[in-house]
Design an enzyme around this catalytic site. Structure first.
Site, PDB file in Angstrom:
ATOM      1  N   LYS A  68     -10.828   8.637  19.566  1.00 11.67           N
ATOM      2  CA  LYS A  68     -10.300   8.427  20.896  1.00 11.67           C
ATOM      3  C   LYS A  68     -10.567   7.167  21.561  1.00 11.67           C
ATOM      4  O   LYS A  68      -9.850   6.142  21.917  1.00 11.67           O
ATOM      5  CB  LYS A  68      -9.997   9.681  21.706  1.00 11.67           C
ATOM      6  CG  LYS A  68      -9.093  10.769  21.441  1.00 11.67           C
ATOM      7  CD  LYS A  68      -8.872  11.758  22.532  1.00 11.67           C
ATOM      8  CE  LYS A  68      -8.091  12.875  21.794  1.00 11.67           C
ATOM      9  NZ  LYS A  68      -7.899  14.049  22.974  1.00 11.67           N
ATOM     10  N   GLY A  70      -4.931  14.910  20.166  1.00 11.62           N
ATOM     11  CA  GLY A  70      -4.999  15.222  18.726  1.00 11.62           C
ATOM     12  C   GLY A  70      -3.875  15.368  17.804  1.00 11.62           C
ATOM     13  O   GLY A  70      -3.583  15.526  16.815  1.00 11.62           O
ATOM     14  N   ASP A  77      -5.751  13.561  28.007  1.00 11.00           N
ATOM     15  CA  ASP A  77      -5.598  14.281  26.807  1.00 11.00           C
ATOM     16  C   ASP A  77      -4.263  15.063  27.049  1.00 11.00           C
ATOM     17  O   ASP A  77      -3.751  15.140  28.231  1.00 11.00           O
ATOM     18  CB  ASP A  77      -6.740  15.259  26.393  1.00 11.00           C
ATOM     19  CG  ASP A  77      -6.627  16.384  25.379  1.00 11.00           C
ATOM     20  OD1 ASP A  77      -6.083  15.935  24.491  1.00 11.00           O
ATOM     21  OD2 ASP A  77      -6.914  17.589  25.565  1.00 11.00           O
ATOM     22  N   LEU A  78      -3.775  15.953  26.294  1.00  8.18           N
ATOM     23  CA  LEU A  78      -2.516  16.731  26.550  1.00  8.18           C
ATOM     24  C   LEU A  78      -2.772  18.091  26.441  1.00  8.18           C
ATOM     25  O   LEU A  78      -3.055  18.661  27.603  1.00  8.18           O
ATOM     26  CB  LEU A  78      -1.328  16.516  25.257  1.00  8.18           C
ATOM     27  CG  LEU A  78      -0.579  15.180  25.590  1.00  8.18           C
ATOM     28  CD1 LEU A  78       0.487  15.155  24.154  1.00  8.18           C
ATOM     29  CD2 LEU A  78       0.079  15.194  26.625  1.00  8.18           C
ATOM     30  N   ASN A 103     -12.978  16.957  20.929  1.00  4.58           N
ATOM     31  CA  ASN A 103     -12.711  15.531  20.599  1.00  4.58           C
ATOM     32  C   ASN A 103     -12.359  14.659  21.710  1.00  4.58           C
ATOM     33  O   ASN A 103     -11.884  13.519  21.548  1.00  4.58           O
ATOM     34  CB  ASN A 103     -11.082  15.689  19.862  1.00  4.58           C
ATOM     35  CG  ASN A 103     -10.151  16.578  20.641  1.00  4.58           C
ATOM     36  OD1 ASN A 103     -10.539  17.240  21.707  1.00  4.58           O
ATOM     37  ND2 ASN A 103      -9.006  16.151  20.326  1.00  4.58           N
TER      38      ASN A 103
END
Length: 276
Positions: A195, A48, A13-14, A221
């Site tokens: 995802k 996201g 993820d970021l 998420n």
């Protein structure tokens, strides 16, 4: 420390994960991901964020990366070629927004080239160091085309967002599912978008399995992604409720401590890197 065996794919993820609290990739993290590339690991970023926004960030890694954006509604190859896209229909979005929404809540529709919002937010803009994905102020009462990649709501009061989530799902649960990427950020996607589903698409294309992948995340998420991969790692800065939801998963250092890069250096890469 014992190395993970059979791992060929690294997925991250970021925000709150690969990015530090200033929403940037540190020099140390960049060096680790360049070494991952040198050692022939497949690298995937699953976020996201919108693809225009995320691409500007992952370009700073200077390595080939598959980008899964908008929680899987878009897939781009390392060459930036679009491989998959999905949009919510205008009718579905319009129906979801046809509930009582607290006027203090920021509403955003992710479009292909702009994000349409009922109020401009410096807080949301701060997530982009270099504005590649621009906001457009709109009046939802007069908007004609509600088609969007996803629906996004933001407010500092988590309980307001919970109430909004319940109201939307009461009417739209057959078409939409939700996730809190942060306690202050509520997102709605089509039920087919996730995802983990997007990751499976990339891995099949590249000839790998979920068991060969390790993933890092900090938000709700990320739940399906963390659960589906061979090894899922939760960031130390993740909400307590996420850690309680996935109690069997290991919790690592925070994003402020380069937690992803330090884990990779100590448990995945063949070559040892300093972790200070």
């Amino acid at each position: 420390m014992t190395k993970l065996k059979n791992i060929k794919v690294v997925i991250s993820d970021l925000d709150g994960t690969l990015l530090n609290p200033q929403h940037k990739i540190s020099d140390y993290t960049k060096s680790i991901f360049q070494e991952l590339h040198n050692q022939n690991y497949l690298i995937v970023v699953a976020t996201g964020r919108h693809h225009l926004d995320a691409m500007a960030i992952i370009e700073t890694l200077d390595v080939p990366v598959y980008l899964l954006s908008s929680n899987g509604a878009r897939i781009h190859s390392p060459e930036k070629e679009p491989l998959f896209s999905f949009n919510l229909s205008s009718d579905v979005v319009k129906a979801a927004l046809n509930v009582d929404i607290d006027p203090e809540i920021t509403v955003v529709l992710f479009k292909e080239n702009v994000w349409q919002t009922n109020k401009l937010s410096e807080k949301l803009n701060s997530f982009q160091a270099d504005l590649k994905y621009l906001p457009e102020l709109v009046d939802y009462k007069t908007l004609e085309d509600f088609g969007a990649i996803k629906i996004f709501f933001s407010n500092d009061d988590h309980e307001k967002l919970v109430a909004l989530k319940d109201a939307i799902l009461e009417k739209s649960s057959s078409e939409l599912h939700h996730a809190f990427s942060l306690p202050t950020c509520l997102e709605f996607m089509d039920k087919s978008i996730d995802k983990a589903v997007a990751i499976a698409t990339v891995l099949e294309k590249e000839g790998f399995t979920m068991d060969q992948a390790v993933s890092f995340g900090d938000g709700f998420n990320d739940v399906q992604m963390l659960s589906a991969t061979g090894k899922g790692l939760i960031m130390g800065n993740a909400p307590a409720l996420l850690k309680e939801t996935l109690p069997h998963l290991e919790v690592i250092k925070t994003n402020a401590e380069d937690g992803v890069a330090k884990y990779i250096a100590s448990r995945i890469l063949d070559k040892e890197f300093a972790t200070s």
